[in-house]
Design an enzyme around this catalytic site. Structure first.
Site, PDB file in Angstrom:
ATOM      1  N   THR A 188       0.727  -1.294  -0.074  1.00  0.00           N
ATOM      2  CA  THR A 188       0.029   0.324   0.057  1.00  0.00           C
ATOM      3  C   THR A 188       1.034   1.180  -0.174  1.00  0.00           C
ATOM      4  O   THR A 188       0.451   2.326  -0.093  1.00  0.00           O
ATOM      5  CB  THR A 188      -0.783   0.016   1.066  1.00  0.00           C
ATOM      6  OG1 THR A 188      -0.155  -0.139   2.328  1.00  0.00           O
ATOM      7  CG2 THR A 188      -1.923  -1.146   1.164  1.00  0.00           C
ATOM      8  N   GLY A 204       3.014  -5.505   6.838  1.00  0.00           N
ATOM      9  CA  GLY A 204       3.490  -6.765   7.749  1.00  0.00           C
ATOM     10  C   GLY A 204       2.790  -6.447   8.994  1.00  0.00           C
ATOM     11  O   GLY A 204       1.616  -6.461   9.309  1.00  0.00           O
ATOM     12  N   GLU A 206       1.066  -6.529  11.905  1.00  0.00           N
ATOM     13  CA  GLU A 206      -0.032  -7.484  12.807  1.00  0.00           C
ATOM     14  C   GLU A 206       0.259  -8.814  11.952  1.00  0.00           C
ATOM     15  O   GLU A 206      -0.530  -9.688  12.558  1.00  0.00           O
ATOM     16  CB  GLU A 206      -1.106  -7.065  12.801  1.00  0.00           C
ATOM     17  CG  GLU A 206      -1.062  -5.618  13.731  1.00  0.00           C
ATOM     18  CD  GLU A 206      -0.816  -4.576  12.627  1.00  0.00           C
ATOM     19  OE1 GLU A 206       0.380  -4.022  12.692  1.00  0.00           O
ATOM     20  OE2 GLU A 206      -1.385  -3.760  11.687  1.00  0.00           O
ATOM     21  N   ASP A 322       2.823  -1.587  19.768  1.00  0.00           N
ATOM     22  CA  ASP A 322       2.504  -1.153  18.181  1.00  0.00           C
ATOM     23  C   ASP A 322       3.077   0.222  18.253  1.00  0.00           C
ATOM     24  O   ASP A 322       2.354   0.767  17.192  1.00  0.00           O
ATOM     25  CB  ASP A 322       1.094  -1.381  18.001  1.00  0.00           C
ATOM     26  CG  ASP A 322       0.672  -1.284  16.666  1.00  0.00           C
ATOM     27  OD1 ASP A 322       1.658  -1.546  15.702  1.00  0.00           O
ATOM     28  OD2 ASP A 322      -0.582  -1.165  16.146  1.00  0.00           O
TER      29      ASP A 322
END
Lengths: 585, 112
Positions: A188, A204, A206, A322
């Site tokens: 993307t 990539g 998660e 994250d």
């Protein structure tokens, strides 16, 4: 954690400079040499916008000054273009060369438009694997293209990289790089073009895989190299206990940059999975992915020609929040006799590196709401007082800040060499966290592996907010700030006309005085912004292009947090809106 | 082809769902079964559903709140299987009929 591979930096730098110049002069085609000269120029042509951030310097800055603090009040819409099939808005950064504007929409649909009138010159709509797209979470948006050697380069969510003739839109090649049907993810983010090589990073994070970055020959479309951001070297494999490097996540879903002096491709690597480990403080030995988890949540520098790792810095060893490093904003700053590289980590901490080896020179926070660590050592980059988790509710007493949406988001700030200030959005939000033990699903297709339930909440004692900051990029010293109730998500633009352009989530595009932060102009585009903002010249006239359209993964949470206008804001509409001064102005 | 496949998967899932509900009603007179809901919670977590349906589906996030939804079983099943373009992925090719019914049981079991 910072390590360097190979020879001493002084030797490496001078040798690379010589070899790099020789390579451009002797081994590339005339078209490649021309593209390299344009892309690597010390004073780039301000009429064009040739790469995602404008130039390799990562400034998101236009050297054009026809539109400036004195006349911006007269700015008006020159033309608009509606791309259609605008699922999740327009998230891309347009490019411009020789008066032609190029941009991409969702589903990697490409448009070439006359930069002065918006007249369509050609379009290209790739045929995608619709069944795969229906299964994807982070899809079908596209965030932009690269340009070089007379071609445009664009990735697709079904794992392909496509080259188009910039004059006709005809595909020159179409290379499948990832088995997206199995891995669920594709491309993307925009690629970059450098000296005849196209570099693109896979999604990539998660998803249980190894998040590769590819170098592809721009002439033939053949893969030159592939670097796995998870366990990509023997040393890195050792940082994943129980062989979890096989399913570690990683990836690099936004474009990095290229430093011609070192022939290094700088790239930001995404997070490991699951996002939230249940190991507690014993994460080096136990849990879902024991160890540091290299090269996730790291900044890496790869050799353009071989894809070999030159040096790196892991911003968050064993990232448990994250807060990945995938934001592709690398800003080259020369200050105090030092050649530096600034990179915002998603946590909201801004890392300043020595550009020759990624050694930490400073670290400073742009947000106030933070407690995932007590601090980050500004001299070493070491995390101090980190919060790690065990399974179960982790936030009964204290919510986690920032929230998963980040202290900064993926769209870029802007740096003005004229003011010496870096303009960037900081976010203030937190969340609850209930950590869950999960088993990664890789059959029949890879599935998202989060490892927690969460809910976004305001910072303790406050409300959600975002702020446009004007700061010294190296020290972080604040010069001025504008606060928003809802964090703006679109890219910023700085210009030689001493303007900062900010398209906001409600749909208003603002122009501020770059020195003072005073608002000088605004216009309602009718829908929120989550994409690129840039400027170019066509027929001797300056234009400012703004991607209008709502629906990014962060923005989609705004309806739950803020209600209207987001509850009713369409997530399948949008337009490219291009502004200019009226004729005779 | 895709529509036919979808119809088969959804039809199968709904048949399993109806059977499960009937058996459950006969056995315990409770709805839904705790065991199915617990298995459904595992499906929910292992497929990343909480990324959009916050707080385990108890709150709205990027996706809607699932707890207390007024949607019918058939609607929920169809949405899980077929997804919604740009908003929710299709899980029809990933989940078995039993996993789908477990997931439905989990959603129906959610409490604040």
């Amino acid at each position: 954690m910072q390590r360097s591979a190979g020879m001493p930096s002084v030797f490496r730098l001078s040798t690379a400079m010589f070899l790099g110049i020789a390579a451009v002069a002797l081994t590339t085609s005339p078209a490649s040499a021309q593209s390299a000269q344009e892309l690597e120029a010390a004073n780039p042509n301000p009429n064009d916008w040739l790469s995602y951030h404008g130039t390799y310097k990562g400034y998101d800055y236009s050297g054009l000054d026809q539109i400036n603090t004195n006349n911006v009040k007269n700015l008006q819409v020159a033309w608009m273009h509606f791309p259609g099939r605008t699922t999740r808005g327009i998230q891309s950064m347009p490019l411009a060369k020789d008066g032609v504007l190029y941009y991409s929409g969702s589903y990697s649909r490409v448009f070439a438009l006359d930069g002065a009138t918006g007249k369509v010159l050609w379009t290209y709509f790739p045929e995608l694997d619709d069944q795969l797209v229906a299964r994807q979470t982070h899809s079908p948006y596209n965030r932009g293209m690269a340009m070089g050697d007379g071609r445009l380069y664009i990735g697709t969510v079904d794992g392909r990289l496509i080259a188009l003739d910039a004059k006709t839109g005809k595909p020159a090649w179409d290379t499948k790089l990832i088995d997206s049907q199995k891995l669920t993810v594709g491309f993307t983010g925009a690629p970059i073009f450098a000296r005849g090589t196209v570099v693109i990073g896979a999604q990539g994070g998660e998803w249980p895989y190894r998040g590769p970055i590819f170098g592809v020959d721009a002439a033939s479309g053949k893969k030159k190299w592939e670097f796995f951001t998870v366990g990509g070297t023997p040393d890195a494999m050792k940082t994943w206990g129980n062989d979890t490097w096989r399913i570690g996540g990683g990836g690099g879903w936004m474009p990095g940059t290229y430093d011609p002096q070192t022939n290094a491709v700088w790239w930001g690597v995404a997070n490991p999975d699951p996002l939230y480990d249940w190991a507690g403080s014993d994460w080096m030995k136990t849990g879902a992915r024991p160890g540091d988890n290299l090269y996730t949540s790291s900044v890496i520098a790869l050799d353009l020609d071989s894809g070999q790792l030159k040096f790196f810095h892991q911003e968050l060893p064993h990232d448990n929040w994250d807060f990945d490093s995938a934001i592709g904003e690398f800003v080259e700053i020369d200050q105090g006799g030092k050649q530096l590289m600034l990179h915002p980590n998603k946590s909201g901490y801004i890392f300043v590196y020595d550009r020759s080896n990624a050694k930490v020179e400073n670290v400073w926070p742009i947000m106030k709401a933070t407690n995932f660590v007590k601090s980050i050592d500004p001299h070493t980059g070491e995390l101090v007082g980190r919060r790690d988790f065990t399974a179960g509710n982790q936030t009964q007493n204290e919510v986690l800040c920032p929230a998963i949406a980040g202290g900064v988001s993926w769209n870029s700030g802007a740096y003005s060499p004229k003011t010496g200030l870096w303009y960037k959005i900081g976010n203030e939000w937190c969340m609850t966290l209930d950590v869950k033990k999960t088993t990664p699903v890789t059959e029949p297709q890879v599935q998202l592996n989060i490892g927690a339930d969460f809910k976004l909440v305001p910072p303790p004692g406050g409300d959600f907010s975002g702020h446009l900051d004007a700061r010294d990029p190296v020290t972080g010293q604040l010069k001025w700030q504008v606060t928003f109730h809802e964090p703006p998500l679109a890219s910023l633009l700085a210009t030689a006309g001493n303007l900062v352009i900010l398209p906001d989530p409600r749909g208003i595009t603002h122009a501020y005085d770059a020195e003072t932060g005073k608002e000088l102009w605004s216009h309602n585009d009718g829908i929120g912004h989550t994409g690129g903002t840039m400027s170019y010249s066509a027929g001797g006239k300056q234009y400012i292009a703004v991607a209008a359209g709502w629906g990014s993964l962060v923005g989609e949470g705004y309806a739950a947090m803020f209600g209207e206008p987001y509850k009713s804001m369409p997530q399948d509409a949008g337009a490219l809106i291009v502004y200019a001064l009226p004729s005779g102005s | 082809m895709r529509a036919r496949l979808l119809a088969l998967v959804i039809g199968g899932a709904l048949a399993v769902s109806a059977g499960a509900r009937l058996a459950q009603a006969e056995d315990t007179n409770e709805s839904p079964s705790t065991e199915a809901a617990e298995k459904g919670a595992e499906v929910f977590e292992s497929h990343g559903c909480g990324y959009c349906h916050e707080n385990g589906g108890r709150a709205a996030g990027k996706g809607p709140q699932l707890m207390g939804t007024s949607r019918t079983d058939d609607f929920i099943m169809f949405r899980i299987v077929a997804g919604k373009e740009g908003r929710m992925p299709a899980f029809g090719g990933s989940l078995s009929g039993e996993q789908l019914t477990d997931l439905l049981a989990y959603i129906r079991s959610l409490k604040g």
